[in-house]
Write a protein that holds these residues in place. Structure first.
Motif, PDB file in Angstrom:
ATOM      1  N   VAL A 196       0.868  -1.181   0.000  1.00 24.19           N
ATOM      2  CA  VAL A 196       0.000   0.000   0.000  1.00 24.19           C
ATOM      3  C   VAL A 196       0.903   1.228   0.000  1.00 24.19           C
ATOM      4  CG1 VAL A 196      -1.836   1.263   1.166  1.00 24.19           C
ATOM      5  CG2 VAL A 196      -1.785  -1.246   1.284  1.00 24.19           C
ATOM      6  N   ALA A 197       0.840   2.002  -1.071  1.00 23.59           N
ATOM      7  CA  ALA A 197       1.699   3.179  -1.191  1.00 23.59           C
ATOM      8  C   ALA A 197       1.102   4.343  -0.421  1.00 23.59           C
ATOM      9  CB  ALA A 197       1.864   3.557  -2.659  1.00 23.59           C
ATOM     10  N   GLY A 198       1.968   5.126   0.202  1.00 23.46           N
ATOM     11  CA  GLY A 198       1.545   6.369   0.833  1.00 23.46           C
ATOM     12  C   GLY A 198       1.668   7.523  -0.143  1.00 23.46           C
ATOM     13  N   THR A 199       0.588   8.283  -0.306  1.00 24.85           N
ATOM     14  CA  THR A 199       0.543   9.353  -1.306  1.00 24.85           C
ATOM     15  C   THR A 199       0.583  10.714  -0.635  1.00 24.85           C
ATOM     16  OG1 THR A 199      -0.808   7.931  -2.703  1.00 24.85           O
ATOM     17  CG2 THR A 199      -0.747  10.260  -3.267  1.00 24.85           C
ATOM     18  N   PRO A 200       1.577  11.545  -0.924  1.00 19.52           N
ATOM     19  CA  PRO A 200       1.657  12.870  -0.287  1.00 19.52           C
ATOM     20  C   PRO A 200       0.462  13.743  -0.661  1.00 19.52           C
ATOM     21  CG  PRO A 200       3.725  12.297  -1.391  1.00 19.52           C
ATOM     22  CD  PRO A 200       2.710  11.299  -1.838  1.00 19.52           C
ATOM     23  N   TRP A 201       0.091  14.617   0.276  1.00 20.13           N
ATOM     24  CA  TRP A 201      -1.022  15.542   0.056  1.00 20.13           C
ATOM     25  C   TRP A 201      -0.718  16.853   0.753  1.00 20.13           C
ATOM     26  CZ3 TRP A 201      -5.848  16.000   3.419  1.00 20.13           C
ATOM     27  CH2 TRP A 201      -6.803  16.830   2.809  1.00 20.13           C
ATOM     28  N   ASP A 202      -0.974  17.975   0.047  1.00 17.71           N
ATOM     29  CA  ASP A 202      -0.687  19.289   0.615  1.00 17.71           C
ATOM     30  C   ASP A 202      -1.898  19.925   1.284  1.00 17.71           C
ATOM     31  OD1 ASP A 202      -2.280  20.092  -1.514  1.00 17.71           O
ATOM     32  OD2 ASP A 202      -0.730  21.300  -2.494  1.00 17.71           O
ATOM     33  N   GLY A 203      -3.033  19.195   1.331  1.00 16.18           N
ATOM     34  CA  GLY A 203      -4.213  19.715   2.003  1.00 16.18           C
ATOM     35  C   GLY A 203      -5.154  20.497   1.114  1.00 16.18           C
ATOM     36  N   THR A 204      -4.836  20.640  -0.167  1.00 14.82           N
ATOM     37  CA  THR A 204      -5.708  21.397  -1.062  1.00 14.82           C
ATOM     38  C   THR A 204      -6.425  20.463  -2.033  1.00 14.82           C
ATOM     39  OG1 THR A 204      -4.007  21.770  -2.736  1.00 14.82           O
ATOM     40  CG2 THR A 204      -4.147  23.360  -0.926  1.00 14.82           C
ATOM     41  N   GLY A 205      -7.502  20.970  -2.636  1.00 11.02           N
ATOM     42  CA  GLY A 205      -8.218  20.196  -3.642  1.00 11.02           C
ATOM     43  C   GLY A 205      -9.542  20.837  -3.991  1.00 11.02           C
ATOM     44  N   THR A 206     -10.134  20.351  -5.071  1.00 14.40           N
ATOM     45  CA  THR A 206     -11.430  20.814  -5.542  1.00 14.40           C
ATOM     46  C   THR A 206     -12.472  19.743  -5.264  1.00 14.40           C
ATOM     47  OG1 THR A 206     -10.380  22.100  -7.300  1.00 14.40           O
ATOM     48  CG2 THR A 206     -12.723  21.604  -7.563  1.00 14.40           C
ATOM     49  N   VAL A 207     -13.648  20.149  -4.788  1.00 17.14           N
ATOM     50  CA  VAL A 207     -14.721  19.197  -4.496  1.00 17.14           C
ATOM     51  C   VAL A 207     -15.226  18.577  -5.807  1.00 17.14           C
ATOM     52  CG1 VAL A 207     -17.030  18.878  -3.535  1.00 17.14           C
ATOM     53  CG2 VAL A 207     -15.415  20.455  -2.422  1.00 17.14           C
ATOM     54  N   VAL A 208     -15.156  17.237  -5.910  1.00 16.93           N
ATOM     55  CA  VAL A 208     -15.657  16.536  -7.092  1.00 16.93           C
ATOM     56  C   VAL A 208     -16.861  15.650  -6.764  1.00 16.93           C
ATOM     57  CG1 VAL A 208     -13.474  16.570  -8.339  1.00 16.93           C
ATOM     58  CG2 VAL A 208     -13.953  14.687  -6.756  1.00 16.93           C
ATOM     59  N   GLU A 209     -17.132  15.448  -5.480  1.00 10.82           N
ATOM     60  CA  GLU A 209     -18.294  14.673  -5.057  1.00 10.82           C
ATOM     61  C   GLU A 209     -18.743  15.198  -3.709  1.00 10.82           C
ATOM     62  OE1 GLU A 209     -19.574  10.005  -4.085  1.00 10.82           O
ATOM     63  OE2 GLU A 209     -17.486  10.525  -4.531  1.00 10.82           O
ATOM     64  N   ARG A 210     -20.062  15.306  -3.523  1.00 11.40           N
ATOM     65  CA  ARG A 210     -20.564  15.776  -2.236  1.00 11.40           C
ATOM     66  C   ARG A 210     -21.785  14.967  -1.832  1.00 11.40           C
ATOM     67  NH1 ARG A 210     -24.792  18.621  -1.001  1.00 11.40           N
ATOM     68  NH2 ARG A 210     -23.726  19.963   0.505  1.00 11.40           N
ATOM     69  N   GLY A 211     -21.933  14.795  -0.547  1.00 15.12           N
ATOM     70  CA  GLY A 211     -23.134  14.257   0.048  1.00 15.12           C
ATOM     71  C   GLY A 211     -23.503  15.141   1.219  1.00 15.12           C
TER      72      GLY A 211
END
Length: 308
Positions: free
Chosen positions: A159-174
């Motif tokens: 299982v690879a660990g994927t870096p994330w900077d905390g930003t992103g665009t909403v592509v799905e919502r509930g």
């Protein structure tokens, strides 16, 4: 079988996990998942297919918490695992499958992929949780009906660990969650999850459930987005049928808060995925974010929201 093998963690073969889009060993508040003692398997349909071969020993129907989005009854299917499963490990095991309305009966012989029934939207789920098959294992002499007492499970896949900077665009919502477009999956078709700052692959509900996990034998503090979020303790590897098992660790989450665009979130829902990816933020009391909105997620010290 090697001495002590019957009480060691159970290795989850690659052939089992490859039938599903996502899995998580820690993303639940219930005793059956304590310290990674079960796995939730997320398929691409609502068919409750058997993850293991064997003989149906029993089925039971139980009441579950009353929620407007869920059914008020869940189901347990107990399977005597085939002796030759996972290199012979099945000889000592019974499997517990939850969240499937059974169309099988005691005495039925089943193969991997046979239908057990349709999955149910259980009252044990949070509203943001997708339908899934819950799988845990007990030694054959153990009580299969108690909620706690299952053996730890360990995925036999990298299982690879994927870096994330905390930003992103909403592509799905509930009503109670949003999913972002980042981080992007590093290698579609292979397993990956969001990484701690040092690259450790993380799993679990951070921090709305008290504990999570890591898919490596790390030890000590872990941070995410620059804040210490928990402390890892390595777990034992399987003794039998687990030559390719991934090293794992239990993680006790620290008292931290999650925010999105400065608004309080309940937490992050972390899991291993083969294709669909992106950070999933939980808002158990609702939110007003919309698809296309850009978010910045921050974590800081403070009183967490716990949902146990």
């Amino acid at each position: 079988m090697t001495r002590g093998a019957a009480d060691s963690p159970v290795s989850l073969p690659a052939a089992l996990l490859s039938r599903y889009d996502r899995f998580s060993c820690y993303n639940s508040p219930y005793p059956a998942h304590d310290r990674g003692c079960a796995v939730d398997l997320y398929p691409d349909s609502n068919a409750g297919l058997s993850p293991v071969p064997g003989e149906i020993l029993a089925t039971r129907t139980v009441g579950c918490p009353d929620h407007p989005y869920a059914v008020d009854e869940d189901h347990l299917i107990v399977i005597d695992v085939a002796d030759d499963w996972a290199g012979g490990r099945g000889a000592d095991l019974v499997a517990r499958v939850l969240h499937v309305d059974p169309t099988v009966s005691p005495g039925d012989e089943i193969a991997v992929g046979d239908s057990l029934g349709e999955m149910v939207r259980s009252g044990f789920f949070g509203q943001w949780v997708d339908n899934h098959v819950h799988l845990g294992f007990r030694n054959e002499a153990a009580n299969p009906y108690r909620a706690s007492g299952s053996l730890p499970v360990v995925p036999a896949v990298p299982v690879a660990g994927t870096p994330w900077d905390g930003t992103g665009t909403v592509v799905e919502r509930g009503e109670t969650f949003v999913r972002l477009d980042s981080p992007a999956h590093p290698s579609p078709g292979n397993w990956a999850t969001i990484a701690a700052d040092d690259g450790t692959p993380l799993d679990g509900g951070l921090v709305h459930y008290s504990g999570g996990g890591a898919y490596t034998e790390t030890d000590g503090p872990l941070s995410l987005l620059g804040t210490e979020v928990g402390t890892a303790t390595p777990r034992a590897r399987p003794v039998a049928g687990g030559d390719n098992a991934t090293g794992t660790a239990d993680v006790a989450w620290s008292d931290v808060r999650v925010r999105a665009n400065s608004q309080r979130a309940t937490g992050l829902s972390l899991f291993a995925s083969r294709d669909s990816f992106g950070a999933k933020l939980v808002f158990h009391e609702g939110h007003e974010f919309t698809v296309g909105e850009e978010l910045t997620v921050e974590i800081d010290s403070g009183t967490p929201v716990r949902l146990e």
